[in-house]
Scaffold this motif. Structure first.
Motif, short mmCIF file in Angstrom:
data_model
loop_
_atom_site.label_atom_id
_atom_site.label_comp_id
_atom_site.label_asym_id
_atom_site.label_seq_id
_atom_site.Cartn_x
_atom_site.Cartn_y
_atom_site.Cartn_z
N ALA A 72 59.75 73.95 69.45
CA ALA A 72 59.89 73.04 70.59
C ALA A 72 59.73 73.86 71.85
CB ALA A 72 61.24 72.34 70.57
N THR A 73 59.38 73.21 72.93
CA THR A 73 59.20 73.91 74.20
C THR A 73 60.50 74.59 74.60
OG1 THR A 73 57.58 72.25 74.85
CG2 THR A 73 58.43 73.71 76.58
N VAL A 99 61.97 63.84 75.89
CA VAL A 99 60.77 63.30 75.26
C VAL A 99 60.54 63.97 73.91
CG1 VAL A 99 58.25 63.25 75.45
CG2 VAL A 99 59.65 62.55 77.40
N GLU A 100 60.70 65.28 73.85
CA GLU A 100 60.53 65.98 72.58
C GLU A 100 61.65 65.60 71.60
OE1 GLU A 100 59.66 70.12 72.75
OE2 GLU A 100 58.11 69.90 74.30
N LEU A 101 62.85 65.38 72.11
CA LEU A 101 63.93 64.95 71.23
C LEU A 101 63.61 63.59 70.62
CD1 LEU A 101 66.75 65.59 70.14
CD2 LEU A 101 67.71 64.44 72.15
N ARG A 102 63.03 62.70 71.40
CA ARG A 102 62.60 61.40 70.87
C ARG A 102 61.59 61.57 69.74
NH1 ARG A 102 64.03 55.81 71.43
NH2 ARG A 102 65.59 55.78 73.07
N HIS A 349 53.60 70.17 74.22
CA HIS A 349 52.45 69.58 74.92
C HIS A 349 52.00 70.53 76.04
CE1 HIS A 349 50.22 66.74 77.50
NE2 HIS A 349 50.06 66.02 76.40
N PRO A 350 50.70 70.55 76.36
CA PRO A 350 50.24 71.42 77.46
C PRO A 350 50.98 71.19 78.76
CG PRO A 350 48.37 70.62 76.20
CD PRO A 350 49.57 69.92 75.65
N ASP A 351 51.34 69.94 79.06
CA ASP A 351 52.12 69.69 80.28
C ASP A 351 53.48 70.35 80.20
OD1 ASP A 351 50.01 68.22 81.23
OD2 ASP A 351 50.92 66.26 80.81
N HIS A 352 54.06 70.38 79.04
CA HIS A 352 55.37 71.01 78.88
C HIS A 352 55.25 72.53 78.96
CE1 HIS A 352 57.17 67.26 76.63
NE2 HIS A 352 56.71 66.99 77.85
N PRO A 403 57.21 78.20 70.59
CA PRO A 403 55.87 78.00 70.03
C PRO A 403 55.02 79.25 70.11
CG PRO A 403 56.44 76.27 71.61
CD PRO A 403 57.45 77.35 71.77
N TYR A 404 55.27 80.06 71.11
CA TYR A 404 54.57 81.33 71.33
C TYR A 404 55.44 82.15 72.25
CZ TYR A 404 53.41 78.88 75.64
OH TYR A 404 53.50 78.16 76.81
#
Length: 959
Positions: A72-73, A99-102, A349-352, A403-404
């Motif tokens: 996760a971010t 949003v990621e939790l959803r 997500h790229p925005d995140h 993620p990285y």
């Protein structure tokens, strides 16, 4: 199955989305059996298939990104978000997290017998960073209640979303209350007198709850004034009272295993049935206890009902709050829930990623700069990045899986080309004196984390040495587990030069060689039974670092902590110094390369006295998540402005900080508000690459009434050559207070971005009640009339503009003590007393810290005119010696009350005596406590007591 698709015969009123939520909750509650309702009190609430109600779990961790659920971010730690001073940014981070939790909630399959990922997010942490040695310092935003509350509200709003009906996620404030130490946290009591309680600890929670942004709260592990937080009357008297105007009740959850702690560790109750009943009645709605084993806590609550300790109404009240939250989360209206369609593509997500980079960048604080920064790419082509944190990123306990990972060295290399990467760590071989074999058949890179604690990383595989199941293994790529198996102490052997013993920190056991098969085990309980190891240095880390620095144009030394070692949940730090090995490495590099910048990556402040005196640049960032390296590279190279400002004071190394368990911020001198010695870097400090000038400070009125408000206006001009950010901080102070007022107190702030050559006029609306203090005589916030100063500052130590303000109103009357009860805890000053619980359910009292020594209470400006007697409310168990309470003025004794034995600390009685002579006028009244007893309160009387010096009938509950 959605409620709209149910057959008409199955549709019940609670399915009707057109009904008022309260009616729907009541309908569902009425359809649940008593056993089903009691079962819902556990964290893992089971499904009710006959009604189509799914399983529900309270709590997901989401402090700075979704954690414990996989990739996760990963955003900066909360203390790093606090350093941004940017409410909009914090709100956006929380929005991305929710949003990621959803996505996890909808698309991560639940484990067998478990509910889907909870949308109740156990974040943010609102505990104030009073002591920088707190092991969980990384989890809070700030040492200041205004700053903390503002960011916490922003985080809650980002989590909850903007829909007027449905929540995207349900934020829960942690941890209520006065929780700022880890050592023995489940048994220590935070002594919090009323002024500290209302002006400091409650002040961080109150605005967030009153705003309606928070949906719940978690009780803390510790005790407050001798009473466990899980049975605190403050849950109902304060938290829920603040929430009433919002139209929503708070859903209050326990911390893990805390309900059982009430008996097992705290011994506050005799049995678990009694303790669980008390917690439910105090306002705990969900019991996180015994993990997935619901039977034990639910069985205790069922027995409590059978024994009459709780009623069905107590159960229904808690379940109703849970159901109301579940309706708000859209569980029963999936077709209407605007967040139900969020898919797994939002994770990482790229925005995140871009938001994570921005948050990490905005949190970087430039502590010192003599012109080295920003680095000149043309003049500094050769960069050496040195240190144990130069090329690694660590996750804390509440981090998700990154993620990285962009390390500092990687970020700089990406920006400027090749850089030299040197850890500065020694590489050693440990060879058994018994077998001659090399430990692990490898050499180890040794990272010293301070207090003699090290980790050993294989030079061949990069994996850590750990002690598991009594054996030594080299298997973990990173250190991240609740029980850290990978920390050791290399203990020198006094009579054998060059030999060391290897002791595992977690188990306390030493490495030994099994005589039967030659295996290395970690079972020796004493040094005498331990194996001796020859320690050979095969790479001198400091020497390698010096060589790299000498060959470079500039050195970036990256030091700091590992979030799970020597300062973490369950363990406080022992001090604020850098680990000795890190300090030595820094000095070695600076000796050969004066153009050295120190980058501290840490969960908490350090005492950086030497670095501040000798280095041209010092930078701090929290553990900033996946984008740490990009963020630091951007700031070091000047591609981004150092926009962060410190959210807490960084004290000097020789500053004698108060005891960690002294929670009286006023008397102990905690935080910028009361600390009496100038820190190295003050609260709010942070430098810029451009220059700002402040001018035209104006108050809309220089004289205002106590219930008024005013506007504070100031202009901020960027007088430098590049755009930049600054945090305009507005403080206030009383210049002649009758109480011990804060030296300075933050009342407002705003982060502004101003282009070079531009200026911005700012106006702050300042209600006068922000100048209020808690009046212990009135039991309420009061703004005293008199003179104040409004200070516009760059930090708590850098005051730029000052304006005088006069508050008008009626002068405070003397303290009224005649023929009325005065609580003992409502003192103005004290010495030698401890705050204790008057009963298990409610009320505070005082007692001597050491019964062998006198303790004192001071009540200033008390009107004693006409007083002839005094009554006291006391409790005393049988014991040796006498106990007495003396009343006196500055020049004479007024009387002595002998304290009778009542038999129990919660059995109260009244004792009285006649005063010695007439008393008139306003005086400072002093009470001296001698012996082992508790004092709940006293009353000066205008008529003689019924029986001088004798005990009367038991007094009322001293609440």
């Amino acid at each position: 199955m959605s409620s709209s698709s149910l057959p008409a015969t199955e549709r019940l009123p609670f399915h009707d989305s057109g009904l008022d939520v309260r009616k729907r909750v009541d309908d569902l509650l009425d359809r649940l059996t008593l056993d089903e309702r009691i079962a819902m009190l556990h964290q893992h609430a089971p499904a009710v298939p006959r009604l189509g109600v799914g399983a529900f779990r309270t709590g997901s961790e989401a402090l700075h990104g979704v954690s414990w659920l996989g990739v996760a971010t990963a955003f900066p730690q909360a203390v790093g978000l606090g350093a941004t001073w940017d409410e909009d940014l914090v709100r956006r981070v929380a929005e991305a997290t929710s949003v990621e939790l959803r996505a996890f909630h909808r698309h991560r399959p639940p484990a067998d017998g478990d509910a889907p990922t909870s949308l109740q997010a156990w974040a943010p942490v609102v505990n104030l960073l009073r002591d920088p040695r707190w092991g969980r310092n990384e989890e809070g935003y700030s040492e200041d209640p205004v700053h903390t509350a503002r960011l916490a509200e922003a985080f809650c709003r980002g989590m909850a979303g903007d829909d007027p009906r449905f929540l995207r996620a349900a934020p829960v404030l942690k941890h209520f209350l006065a929780y700022n130490n880890e050592d023995d946290r489940c048994t220590t009591s935070s002594g919090v007198r009323p002024r500290v309680l209302h002006e400091y600890d409650l002040a961080a929670f109150r605005p967030v709850v009153a705003s309606g942004a928070a949906t719940g709260a978690m009780a803390a592990y510790n005790l407050v004034n001798g009473r466990p937080c899980h049975v605190s009357p403050l849950i109902e008297d304060e938290l829920r009272r603040w929430a009433e105007p919002t139209g929503h009740e708070l859903f209050v959850v326990s911390d893990a295993e805390a309900p059982s702690n009430l008996v097992d560790l705290e011994h506050y109750f005799d049995d678990h049935v009694e303790s669980h009943a008390a917690a439910l009645k105090a306002g705990i709605d969900s019991f996180t206890d015994h993990g997935l084993d619901s039977d034990t806590p639910v069985g205790r609550l069922r027995e409590a009902l059978d024994r009459g300790l709780i009623t069905e109404a107590d159960v229904d009240r808690a379940v109703r709050r849970q159901l109301a939250l579940r309706f708000r989360l859209g569980e029963f209206d999936p077709d209407l829930d605007p967040y139900a369609s969020i898919g797994p593509d939002v994770i990482d997500h790229p925005d995140h990623r871009a938001l994570a980079a921005r948050a990490a960048t905005e949190s970087v604080v430039l502590l010192k700069n003599d012109g080295l920064l920003p680095l000149d790419r043309a003049a500094s082509p050769r960069v050496a990045v040195i240190g144990p944190l130069a090329d690694v990123l660590h996750e804390d306990w509440y981090s998700g899986t990154m993620p990285y990972r962009v390390t500092v060295a990687a970020g700089l290399a990406e920006a400027v080309g090749e850089v030299v990467r040197v850890s500065g760590e020694d590489r050693v071989e440990l060879r058994s004196r018994t077998t001659g074999r090399l430990l692990g058949d490898t050499a180890f890179d040794v990272t010293d984390w301070g207090d003699d604690v090290v980790t050993l990383r294989s030079a061949d595989t990069g994996r850590h040495l750990g002690a598991r199941h009594g054996s030594l293994v080299v298997e973990e790529e990173r250190v991240k587990s609740w029980d850290v198996h990978e920390t050791f102490v290399l203990e020198p052997v006094a009579d054998d030069d060059g030999a060391v013993l290897l002791r595992n920190v977690l188990t306390g056991r030493y490495a030994a060689v099994d005589q039967a098969d030659g295996r290395v085990v970690v079972t020796a309980g004493t040094p005498g039974a331990a194996e001796r190891w020859s320690r050979e240095v095969v790479r001198d880390g400091a020497q390698e670092a010096r060589a790299a620095a000498a060959a470079a144009d500039v050195a970036i030394v990256v030091l700091g902590n590992h979030p799970l070692i020597n300062g973490r949940e369950t363990q406080d730090r022992t001090g604020t110094s850098l680990p000795a090995a890190q300090e030595a490495l820094l000095r070695a590099v600076a000796e050969v390369r004066p153009a050295t910048a120190l980058v501290v990556t840490s969960s908490y402040p350090y005492a950086l006295d030497w670095a501040d005196e000798h280095l041209p640049a010092v930078v701090w960032t929290s553990h900033g998540g996946q984008e740490t390296g990009h963020a630091l590279a951007a700031v070091l190279l000047g591609d981004a402005e150092p926009a962060g400002r410190l959210p807490q004071s960084w004290y000097r190394g020789d500053d004698d900080l108060p005891h960690p368990l002294d929670y009286d911020v006023i008397k102990a001198g905690w935080t910028y508000q009361y600390h009496r010695t100038a820190p190295l870097y003050p609260f709010g400090h942070g430098l810029s690459y451009t220059d700002f000038a402040y001018r035209d400070l104006r108050l809309s009125s220089e004289v205002v009434p106590q219930d008024g408000a005013l506007d504070v206006s100031v202009t901020v001009a960027n007088t430098g050559a590049r755009p930049g950010s600054d945090v305009v901080q507005v403080y206030a102070r009383a210049t002649a207070a009758r109480y011990e007022a804060p030296r300075l107190r933050l009342v407002d702030f705003r982060k502004v971005r101003v282009d070079a050559g531009d200026s911005e006029a700012l106006t702050f609306r300042l209600p006068v009640d922000r100048l209020a203090h808690w009046d212990v005589d009135r039991g309420a916030f009061t703004v005293d009339p008199g003179d104040y100063e409004i200070v516009v500052a760059r930090s708590a130590g850098d005051h730029v503009l000052v304006a005088r303000l006069t508050v008008t109103g009626e002068d405070p009357a003397p303290r009224a003590v005649l023929d009325r009860d005065t609580r003992a805890v409502d003192f103005d000053d004290y010495s030698g007393v401890v705050l204790v619980d008057a009963t298990r359910a409610t009320g505070d009292a005082v007692a001597p810290v050491d019964p062998a020594l006198p303790a004192t209470l001071l009540f200033r400006a008390a009107d004693l005119t006409g007083a002839v007697g005094v009554e006291v409310e006391v409790a005393r168990v049988a014991g040796s010696g006498q106990a007495r309470l003396e009343f006196h003025l500055a020049d004479r004794s007024l009387g002595v009350v002998d304290v009778p034995v009542t038999g129990d600390r919660y059995t109260w009685t009244r004792a009285a005596t006649r005063l010695q002579g007439a008393v008139d006028g306003v005086h400072d009244l002093r009470l001296s406590l001698h012996g082992d007893f508790r004092l709940a309160g006293f009353r000066l009387t205008t008529s003689p007591p019924a029986a001088d010096g004798g005990a009367t009938a038991a007094g009322p509950d001293p609440a």
